[in-house]
Design a protein around this motif. Structure first.
Motif, mmCIF file in Angstrom:
data_model
loop_
_atom_site.group_PDB
_atom_site.id
_atom_site.type_symbol
_atom_site.label_atom_id
_atom_site.label_comp_id
_atom_site.label_asym_id
_atom_site.label_seq_id
_atom_site.Cartn_x
_atom_site.Cartn_y
_atom_site.Cartn_z
ATOM 1 N N GLN A 140 -12.295 17.378 -26.415
ATOM 2 C CA GLN A 140 -12.600 18.805 -26.509
ATOM 3 C C GLN A 140 -14.096 19.027 -26.695
ATOM 4 N N LYS A 141 -14.547 20.182 -26.224
ATOM 5 C CA LYS A 141 -15.934 20.630 -26.447
ATOM 6 C C LYS A 141 -15.918 22.150 -26.516
ATOM 7 N N GLN A 142 -16.637 22.722 -27.496
ATOM 8 C CA GLN A 142 -16.704 24.168 -27.634
ATOM 9 C C GLN A 142 -17.957 24.548 -28.416
ATOM 10 N N SER A 169 -2.115 17.697 -26.638
ATOM 11 C CA SER A 169 -3.487 18.180 -26.542
ATOM 12 C C SER A 169 -4.067 18.495 -27.920
ATOM 13 N N GLY A 220 -6.736 19.341 -30.800
ATOM 14 C CA GLY A 220 -7.939 20.148 -30.673
ATOM 15 C C GLY A 220 -8.303 20.864 -31.954
ATOM 16 N N GLN A 229 -13.373 11.602 -25.349
ATOM 17 C CA GLN A 229 -13.621 13.020 -25.626
ATOM 18 C C GLN A 229 -12.399 13.838 -25.228
ATOM 19 N N ARG A 245 -9.437 24.568 -33.380
ATOM 20 C CA ARG A 245 -9.409 25.994 -33.070
ATOM 21 C C ARG A 245 -10.383 26.737 -33.972
#
Length: 384
Positions: A239-241, A295, A297, A237, A299
């Motif tokens: 990222q988490k949002q 990093s 990710g 894992q 957005r």
């Protein structure tokens, strides 16, 4: 889409639509939808349809046990029922293996995964086996059962990734040589409810997997690491949002339930449907993927109205080398005014135009017997 000669009017796009009791074929001419056929079977819920070129369509029955096969007319304007066979109850998703000789079904209602032999080119199917998720993991606290919700084939063509909404797990199914061995790929906090995901490829041998969670309304991003020596895949894992972004929370966080996820052909733009938000209409959120050097990710970019409520499923328009690179996004809303919506998509930015190109009201898509029952609009839409 078929290639057009210069000066010709564009051929209409062809759509498959699934709704309670009904399967539709439809034309979309760029400004309006036209239903070309309706196949009605009371009591059924054909919530996922799997086309196979040149002329077959497989359909689940979420309310029952059958997987049905239809013949699609040459002009893609009608379906003719061929046969059905029984498997697990409550299947909600279908996916082929790499050579289309097997179909894997996510049986949400049974808490299992089905495997079918689909090697017959005439469409006859044979049930092979059921793989019980409960033999591998227990349901999460507060969940009554395991609930596999999707079985998506990875870019290598070997592994199926299966979000288990009831077990708060990602399950990994090995299809090589008909092994059908299932392992746990990743775990989530109790009450997350992973539902649907999609793969993102960022260059050679750099694969990511994004998954939307129905219960927590979160978008997770994993990086995949393949180890050929011991035939394993590791999910890390990164990222988490929120599926709503920071600036657009749902009006009712208790009822909110993320639904579908789709990755654009450019492997950059990711879209998620947010349902039961408590707003006047629900929404489609847009995220942009950046591989980054350190990093990677997603957005959050924007959100637009789905044109209705309960957008359980949406899909990007089909593309080919001479096409428009998924310039349209088709939405199926189970409730609200508009059951079917076409949104224009900018391929340069991935942005969705908030003004629909076309809509079709739910009253034209709900079976007569269900007219007085709320949220009986379409559950599935796909360009074919």
């Amino acid at each position: 889409m078929a290639r057009q000669q210069e000066g010709d009017a564009p051929a209409p796009r062809k759509l498959l639509i699934g709704a309670p009791f009904q399967i539709f074929t439809a034309d979309f001419d760029g400004s309006k939808f036209s239903i070309t056929s309706t196949n009605t079977t009371s009591g059924t819920a054909p919530s996922w349809l799997l086309p196979r070129k040149p002329n077959l369509v497989y359909a689940v029955d979420e309310n029952g046990y059958d997987l049905s096969v239809f013949n699609l007319s040459e002009d893609k304007t009608s379906l003719n029922y061929l046969s059905s066979a029984s498997g697990s109850g409550g299947v909600v998703f279908l996916e082929f293996n790499s050579d289309q000789t097997r179909i894997v079904g996510a049986a949400y209602g049974r808490g299992a995964v089905d495997v079918w032999d689909s090697s017959d080119p005439n469409g006859s199917i044979k049930y092979m086996q059921r793989i019980e998720a409960s033999k591998l993991v227990e349901p999460s606290p507060g969940q009554d059962s395991n609930h596999p919700h999707q079985a998506l084939l990875d870019p290598t063509g070997r592994w199926f990734v299966i979000p288990d909404l009831g077990g708060d797990k990602l399950l990994l199914l090995d299809s090589q040589d008909d092994r059908w061995e299932m392992t746990v790929a990743a775990s989530f906090p109790a009450g997350t409810g992973p539902r649907h995901g999609g793969f993102i490829q960022a260059g050679d041998n750099n694969t990511f997997y994004a998954v939307a969670s129905e219960l927590s309304n979160e978008l997770f991003l994993f990086q995949l690491h393949y180890a050929a020596a011991d035939a394993t895949v590791t999910f890390t894992q990164v990222q988490k949002q929120s599926t709503y972004g920071a600036a657009f929370p749902p009006a009712n966080a208790t009822s909110a339930a993320a639904g579908e996820l789709a990755v654009a052909p450019n492997q950059r733009d990711v879209y998620v449907s947010n349902r039961l938000s408590g707003n006047a209409t629900d929404s489609i959120a847009h995220f942009v993927f950046d591989a980054g050097e350190r990093s990677p990710g997603l957005r959050f970019a924007d959100t637009v109205s789905s044109g209705g409520i309960l957008p359980r499923m949406f899909s990007l328009g089909q593309t080919d080398d001479d096409d428009d690179d998924a310039a349209l996004l088709f939405v199926a809303n189970q409730g609200g005014e508009n059951g079917l919506v076409a949104l224009r998509r900018c391929n340069d930015t991935g942005a969705l135009d908030p003004t629909p190109v076309a809509t079709l009201p739910n009253k034209a898509l709900v079976a007569e017997e269900l007219a007085a029952t709320p949220n009986m609009g379409p559950q599935f839409v796909l360009e074919i």
